[in-house]
Design an enzyme around this catalytic site. Structure first.
Site, mmCIF file in Angstrom:
data_model
loop_
_atom_site.group_PDB
_atom_site.id
_atom_site.type_symbol
_atom_site.label_atom_id
_atom_site.label_comp_id
_atom_site.label_asym_id
_atom_site.label_seq_id
_atom_site.Cartn_x
_atom_site.Cartn_y
_atom_site.Cartn_z
ATOM 1 N N VAL A 14 39.544 44.076 45.027
ATOM 2 C CA VAL A 14 39.550 45.273 44.172
ATOM 3 C C VAL A 14 40.080 46.479 44.948
ATOM 4 O O VAL A 14 40.902 47.258 44.438
ATOM 5 C CB VAL A 14 38.143 45.552 43.607
ATOM 6 N N ARG A 45 36.418 45.895 57.030
ATOM 7 C CA ARG A 45 35.492 45.270 57.970
ATOM 8 C C ARG A 45 36.267 44.720 59.170
ATOM 9 O O ARG A 45 35.843 44.818 60.300
ATOM 10 C CB ARG A 45 34.729 44.153 57.257
ATOM 11 N N LYS A 106 27.614 46.200 40.752
ATOM 12 C CA LYS A 106 26.527 46.185 39.747
ATOM 13 C C LYS A 106 25.213 45.713 40.339
ATOM 14 O O LYS A 106 24.145 46.181 39.937
ATOM 15 C CB LYS A 106 26.913 45.322 38.540
ATOM 16 N N GLU A 130 31.878 52.737 36.135
ATOM 17 C CA GLU A 130 32.488 52.026 35.004
ATOM 18 C C GLU A 130 32.829 50.578 35.365
ATOM 19 O O GLU A 130 32.641 49.660 34.558
ATOM 20 C CB GLU A 130 33.771 52.760 34.568
ATOM 21 N N VAL A 133 30.301 47.068 35.187
ATOM 22 C CA VAL A 133 29.989 46.197 34.042
ATOM 23 C C VAL A 133 31.284 45.905 33.297
ATOM 24 O O VAL A 133 31.991 46.820 32.870
ATOM 25 C CB VAL A 133 28.985 46.873 33.079
ATOM 26 N N GLY A 135 34.159 44.936 34.206
ATOM 27 C CA GLY A 135 35.426 45.256 34.888
ATOM 28 C C GLY A 135 36.284 46.274 34.159
ATOM 29 O O GLY A 135 35.958 47.459 34.089
ATOM 30 N N GLY A 188 39.568 33.854 41.345
ATOM 31 C CA GLY A 188 38.962 35.102 41.832
ATOM 32 C C GLY A 188 38.023 35.789 40.857
ATOM 33 O O GLY A 188 37.720 36.961 41.012
ATOM 34 N N LYS A 206 24.150 43.151 34.675
ATOM 35 C CA LYS A 206 24.970 44.038 33.834
ATOM 36 C C LYS A 206 24.182 44.475 32.600
ATOM 37 O O LYS A 206 24.265 45.631 32.174
ATOM 38 C CB LYS A 206 26.259 43.316 33.436
ATOM 39 N N GLY A 303 38.633 40.459 38.245
ATOM 40 C CA GLY A 303 40.010 40.361 38.715
ATOM 41 C C GLY A 303 40.468 41.694 39.289
ATOM 42 O O GLY A 303 39.880 42.746 39.027
HETATM 43 N N1 HSE Z 1 31.718 37.402 38.712
HETATM 44 C C1 HSE Z 1 31.820 38.270 37.599
HETATM 45 C C2 HSE Z 1 32.278 37.481 36.390
HETATM 46 C C3 HSE Z 1 32.833 39.380 37.782
HETATM 47 O O1 HSE Z 1 32.616 36.307 36.504
HETATM 48 O O2 HSE Z 1 32.295 38.053 35.317
HETATM 49 C C4 HSE Z 1 32.295 40.582 38.468
HETATM 50 O O3 HSE Z 1 31.242 41.154 37.793
#
Ligand code: HSE
Length: 434
Positions: A14, A45, A106, A130, A133, A135, A188, A206, A303
């Site tokens: 992200v 990191r 989240k 924003e 929750v 994305g 991903g 969420k 994503g």
């Molecule tokens: N792992 C989450 C999903 C995405 O599959 O919706 C990030 O909140």
């Protein structure tokens, strides 16, 4: 033109997307913010790791967070560190050093929201979230701002893209659960620990945030009753289809007479309803407000670029001062009393899908329907296919759809049926959206 200096802490998928939007599409930012969002620092990191974004020569990634904490010219920070620690400590230090923070984390908000929001208020800072929750789906702004004239009465969401992807793949291309999960990880969508996706925890985190915004519910995410898709049997996807339904992992927050219905559960949704048609890794939220009626949000909940889209929009809102205004007035996760209590799940009413594997003897069907009848459960339809053989003799699957009944009654009836000698282990009880 005025410049607002910003930083990104955490350059994973992200973070790289956020850098790309700020660096490659600064013109869009200027158009909406009326100022330049100048990427001053990028904290990583591991400075040696290759990233999929080209940074300007002068912008050298650092692993030294103090470069951000100590730079008073940096006003807005995209906090894109996953997990609880050190994410919590980093957010606290950012707030204490005078930064407004934008986050996609989240889990951190669901776990430590009250502490972090209280601290931000105390320090006169803001937290925008924003991206935390669904994305790229702008559900936070819509609930907390655009729908603020409404009493929201119902919110139902497909909030975990990984679960939706897995169920879609199993249903549409006959993929195995394991293969579909692997593919979601490759693409991903999945969390670092995909257990949180498939056991309903990610959706519950969420939902806790949305229930707080929409209803003023103060609930810890791990107190939300949740069942994931990890135990879902392909047979139930097929029976649901035969009955005219699809199974979706639905997060529900609905106002009832005695409080708020709150849970995450695999649920039969009638085919053709918008939530039933949400495929692949898409997220969707159906919201009902007393003034607006039904509104439906749909889009990618995970994503790189969908999530970066939400983060950068929050950075713009923060840089122009919009976040600070709503942050002050909304008093999120303040010490105020909860505006609504959560209902005891056993007292909720709804329709149910039940599946039993039973011996094919005279009187078995009568025994089972008798138990259901004694618990006040009215049957709406039954499917019984021809017998197959198992090691103990002839067994048949028995699929029952109920009329609207008390949840507690179905739980008690299934427990009683499971004790019958003519019933094999592994009974299934799923909600039906009505
Ligand atoms: N792992 C989450 C999903 C995405 O599959 O919706 C990030 O909140």
């Amino acid at each position: 033109m005025e410049k607002v200096k910003v930083a990104i802490v955490g350059m994973g998928t992200v973070g790289s997307g956020v850098a790309r939007l700020l660096l490659d599409h600064g013109d869009r930012v200027i158009r909406h913010a009326g100022k330049i969002l100048w990427l001053e620092e990028v904290v990583v990191r591991d400075v040696k790791k290759r990233r999929d974004v080209e940074l300007p020569e002068k912008l050298v990634p650092t692993d030294d967070l103090s470069r951000v904490y100590k730079n008073d010219e940096i006003k807005v920070v995209a906090h894109l560190v996953g997990g609880l620690e050190p994410a919590r400590t980093i957010m606290i230090e950012l707030l204490k050093s005078g930064k407004d923070v934008v986050t996609a984390n989240k889990a951190l908000l669901a776990e430590h929201g009250p502490e972090l929001f209280d601290l931000a208020r105390e320090l006169g800072r803001s937290i925008a979230f924003e991206a935390s929750v669904a994305g790229g789906v702008p559900i936070i702004a819509n609930i907390s701002q655009c729908l603020s004239a409404n009493q929201i009465t119902s919110l139902r969401g497909i909030l975990n893209g990984t679960s939706n992807f897995i169920v879609s793949q199993m249903e549409e291309v006959g993929a195995s659960y394991a293969d579909a999960l692997k593919e979601a990880q490759v693409r991903g969508f999945a969390e670092a620990d995909p257990t949180l996706d498939v056991d309903g925890s990610d959706a519950a985190q969420k939902l806790a945030i949305l229930a707080h915004l929409a209803f003023g519910a103060r609930v810890q995410w791990d107190e939300i009753p949740r069942v994931g898709i990890d135990q879902l049997d392909p047979a139930d996807l097929a029976y649901a289809q035969e009955l005219g339904y699809r199974i979706k992992l639905i997060a529900t927050a609905q106002l009832r007479e005695h409080g708020l219905e709150l849970h995450v559960s695999p649920t039969l949704v009638r085919s053709g309803q918008p939530l039933a048609e949400v495929r692949e890794a898409y997220n969707a939220i159906s919201v009902v407000g007393d003034a607006v009626g039904n509104v439906f949000f749909h889009g990618l909940g995970a994503g790189q670029m969908p999530t970066a889209s939400a983060v950068v929009a929050d950075m713009i809102d923060t840089a122009v001062g919009r976040t600070a205004l709503t942050f002050r007035t909304l008093q999120l996760w303040s010490q105020a009393e909860a505006r609504v209590a959560v209902c005891d799940p056993q007292t909720l009413t709804g329709r149910y899908y039940l599946r039993f594997t039973v011996e094919d003897h005279p009187g078995v069907l009568a025994t089972i329907t008798g138990v259901l009848g004694r618990h006040g459960i009215s049957i709406s339809s039954i499917i019984q296919h021809e017998a197959s053989q198992d090691e103990n003799g002839s067994v048949v699957p028995l699929v029952i759809m109920t009329h609207t009944v008390l949840a507690g009654a179905t739980a008690a009836a299934v427990a009683e049926i499971d004790r019958l000698l003519c019933v094999r282990p592994g009974s299934v009880r799923l909600r039906v959206l009505s």
